[in-house]
Scaffold this motif. Sequence first.
Motif, PDB file in Angstrom:
ATOM      1  N   ALA A  49       0.692  -1.036  -0.043  1.00 47.25           N
ATOM      2  CA  ALA A  49      -0.036  -0.057   0.112  1.00 47.25           C
ATOM      3  C   ALA A  49       0.950   1.365   0.040  1.00 47.25           C
ATOM      4  O   ALA A  49       0.638   2.272  -0.775  1.00 47.25           O
ATOM      5  N   ALA A  50       2.039   1.344   0.727  1.00 49.20           N
ATOM      6  CA  ALA A  50       2.913   2.369   0.701  1.00 49.20           C
ATOM      7  C   ALA A  50       3.453   2.599  -0.541  1.00 49.20           C
ATOM      8  O   ALA A  50       3.582   3.637  -1.044  1.00 49.20           O
ATOM      9  N   TRP A  51       3.747   1.525  -1.145  1.00 46.52           N
ATOM     10  CA  TRP A  51       4.555   1.657  -2.726  1.00 46.52           C
ATOM     11  C   TRP A  51       3.293   2.107  -3.526  1.00 46.52           C
ATOM     12  O   TRP A  51       3.862   3.009  -4.437  1.00 46.52           O
ATOM     13  N   PHE A  52       2.115   1.637  -3.524  1.00 46.97           N
ATOM     14  CA  PHE A  52       1.077   2.450  -4.596  1.00 46.97           C
ATOM     15  C   PHE A  52       0.886   3.812  -4.022  1.00 46.97           C
ATOM     16  O   PHE A  52       0.655   4.784  -5.033  1.00 46.97           O
ATOM     17  N   MET A  64       6.659  -3.670 -11.667  1.00 44.67           N
ATOM     18  CA  MET A  64       7.909  -4.794 -11.330  1.00 44.67           C
ATOM     19  C   MET A  64       8.309  -5.407 -12.343  1.00 44.67           C
ATOM     20  O   MET A  64       7.585  -5.895 -13.273  1.00 44.67           O
ATOM     21  N   ASP A  65       9.683  -5.523 -12.464  1.00 40.23           N
ATOM     22  CA  ASP A  65      10.282  -6.336 -13.664  1.00 40.23           C
ATOM     23  C   ASP A  65      10.893  -7.518 -12.919  1.00 40.23           C
ATOM     24  O   ASP A  65      11.673  -7.434 -11.946  1.00 40.23           O
ATOM     25  N   MET A  66      10.626  -8.693 -13.497  1.00 34.76           N
ATOM     26  CA  MET A  66      11.280 -10.040 -12.994  1.00 34.76           C
ATOM     27  C   MET A  66      12.671 -10.466 -14.153  1.00 34.76           C
ATOM     28  O   MET A  66      12.270 -10.148 -15.355  1.00 34.76           O
ATOM     29  N   PRO A  67      13.725 -10.502 -13.578  1.00 33.61           N
ATOM     30  CA  PRO A  67      14.781 -10.869 -14.512  1.00 33.61           C
ATOM     31  C   PRO A  67      14.427 -12.150 -15.276  1.00 33.61           C
ATOM     32  O   PRO A  67      13.602 -13.199 -15.094  1.00 33.61           O
ATOM     33  N   SER A  68      14.966 -12.285 -16.478  1.00 34.48           N
ATOM     34  CA  SER A  68      14.901 -13.621 -17.295  1.00 34.48           C
ATOM     35  C   SER A  68      15.427 -14.586 -16.584  1.00 34.48           C
ATOM     36  O   SER A  68      16.548 -14.624 -15.838  1.00 34.48           O
ATOM     37  N   TRP A  69      14.973 -16.006 -16.764  1.00 38.70           N
ATOM     38  CA  TRP A  69      15.444 -17.160 -16.275  1.00 38.70           C
ATOM     39  C   TRP A  69      16.943 -17.482 -16.861  1.00 38.70           C
ATOM     40  O   TRP A  69      17.645 -17.858 -16.226  1.00 38.70           O
ATOM     41  N   GLN A  70      17.323 -17.099 -18.067  1.00 42.27           N
ATOM     42  CA  GLN A  70      18.426 -17.604 -18.933  1.00 42.27           C
ATOM     43  C   GLN A  70      19.430 -16.597 -18.371  1.00 42.27           C
ATOM     44  O   GLN A  70      20.646 -17.394 -17.987  1.00 42.27           O
ATOM     45  N   SER A  71      19.280 -15.333 -18.203  1.00 41.79           N
ATOM     46  CA  SER A  71      20.409 -14.569 -18.051  1.00 41.79           C
ATOM     47  C   SER A  71      20.576 -13.982 -16.665  1.00 41.79           C
ATOM     48  O   SER A  71      21.700 -13.648 -16.215  1.00 41.79           O
ATOM     49  N   GLY A  72      19.257 -14.284 -15.540  1.00 42.81           N
ATOM     50  CA  GLY A  72      19.526 -13.984 -14.464  1.00 42.81           C
ATOM     51  C   GLY A  72      19.533 -12.336 -14.145  1.00 42.81           C
ATOM     52  O   GLY A  72      18.981 -11.538 -15.141  1.00 42.81           O
ATOM     53  N   GLY A  73      19.640 -11.894 -13.224  1.00 49.28           N
ATOM     54  CA  GLY A  73      19.549 -10.391 -12.872  1.00 49.28           C
ATOM     55  C   GLY A  73      18.771 -10.075 -11.559  1.00 49.28           C
ATOM     56  O   GLY A  73      18.914 -10.971 -10.691  1.00 49.28           O
ATOM     57  N   THR A  74      18.279  -8.956 -11.362  1.00 54.70           N
ATOM     58  CA  THR A  74      17.686  -8.560 -10.268  1.00 54.70           C
ATOM     59  C   THR A  74      16.294  -8.077 -10.408  1.00 54.70           C
ATOM     60  O   THR A  74      15.876  -7.679 -11.422  1.00 54.70           O
ATOM     61  N   TRP A  75      15.368  -8.206  -9.345  1.00 58.63           N
ATOM     62  CA  TRP A  75      13.962  -7.862  -9.533  1.00 58.63           C
ATOM     63  C   TRP A  75      13.994  -6.367  -9.284  1.00 58.63           C
ATOM     64  O   TRP A  75      14.830  -5.842  -8.819  1.00 58.63           O
ATOM     65  N   LYS A  76      13.148  -5.486 -10.105  1.00 59.51           N
ATOM     66  CA  LYS A  76      13.051  -4.188 -10.061  1.00 59.51           C
ATOM     67  C   LYS A  76      11.544  -3.518  -9.646  1.00 59.51           C
ATOM     68  O   LYS A  76      10.874  -4.194 -10.279  1.00 59.51           O
ATOM     69  N   LEU A  77      11.533  -2.827  -8.924  1.00 64.33           N
ATOM     70  CA  LEU A  77      10.218  -2.252  -8.112  1.00 64.33           C
ATOM     71  C   LEU A  77      10.633  -0.763  -8.295  1.00 64.33           C
ATOM     72  O   LEU A  77      11.474  -0.088  -8.093  1.00 64.33           O
ATOM     73  N   TYR A  78       9.538  -0.202  -9.455  1.00 60.79           N
ATOM     74  CA  TYR A  78       9.733   1.207  -9.675  1.00 60.79           C
ATOM     75  C   TYR A  78       8.008   1.723  -9.938  1.00 60.79           C
ATOM     76  O   TYR A  78       7.226   1.111  -9.940  1.00 60.79           O
ATOM     77  N   CYS A  79       8.177   3.011 -10.081  1.00 56.11           N
ATOM     78  CA  CYS A  79       6.956   3.805 -10.590  1.00 56.11           C
ATOM     79  C   CYS A  79       6.932   3.834 -12.022  1.00 56.11           C
ATOM     80  O   CYS A  79       7.902   4.564 -12.831  1.00 56.11           O
ATOM     81  N   ARG A  80       5.811   3.548 -12.928  1.00 60.48           N
ATOM     82  CA  ARG A  80       5.929   3.550 -14.377  1.00 60.48           C
ATOM     83  C   ARG A  80       4.710   4.567 -14.513  1.00 60.48           C
ATOM     84  O   ARG A  80       3.467   4.612 -14.212  1.00 60.48           O
ATOM     85  N   ALA A  81       4.751   5.686 -15.388  1.00 64.73           N
ATOM     86  CA  ALA A  81       4.188   6.795 -15.697  1.00 64.73           C
ATOM     87  C   ALA A  81       3.054   6.327 -16.909  1.00 64.73           C
ATOM     88  O   ALA A  81       3.447   5.419 -17.423  1.00 64.73           O
TER      89      ALA A  81
END
Length: 81
Positions: A49-52, A64-81
Amino acid sequence: MQKPSTLLLAAPVLVRQQAAGPVGRRQNDVVWFLILIPIAAIIFMGLAAAWFWYCQQRGAWPAMDMPSWQSGGTWKLYCRA
């Protein structure tokens, strides 16, 4: 055979011994899960709720963006206009 008064005095001790057995301990552990899971759910809903709210104050939506299974990476939480 024991007297009824002796049985009445020994009953609380017998109940405690049964509760301290392996089944009694397992049943007591369930209580902690019944307390911890709702607390964790309330904390998670509060953070969501605070993020919203934060994104809405900036005229955007939570994303929220999830990294691909093949290349890996990090989860990203952000605000999209």
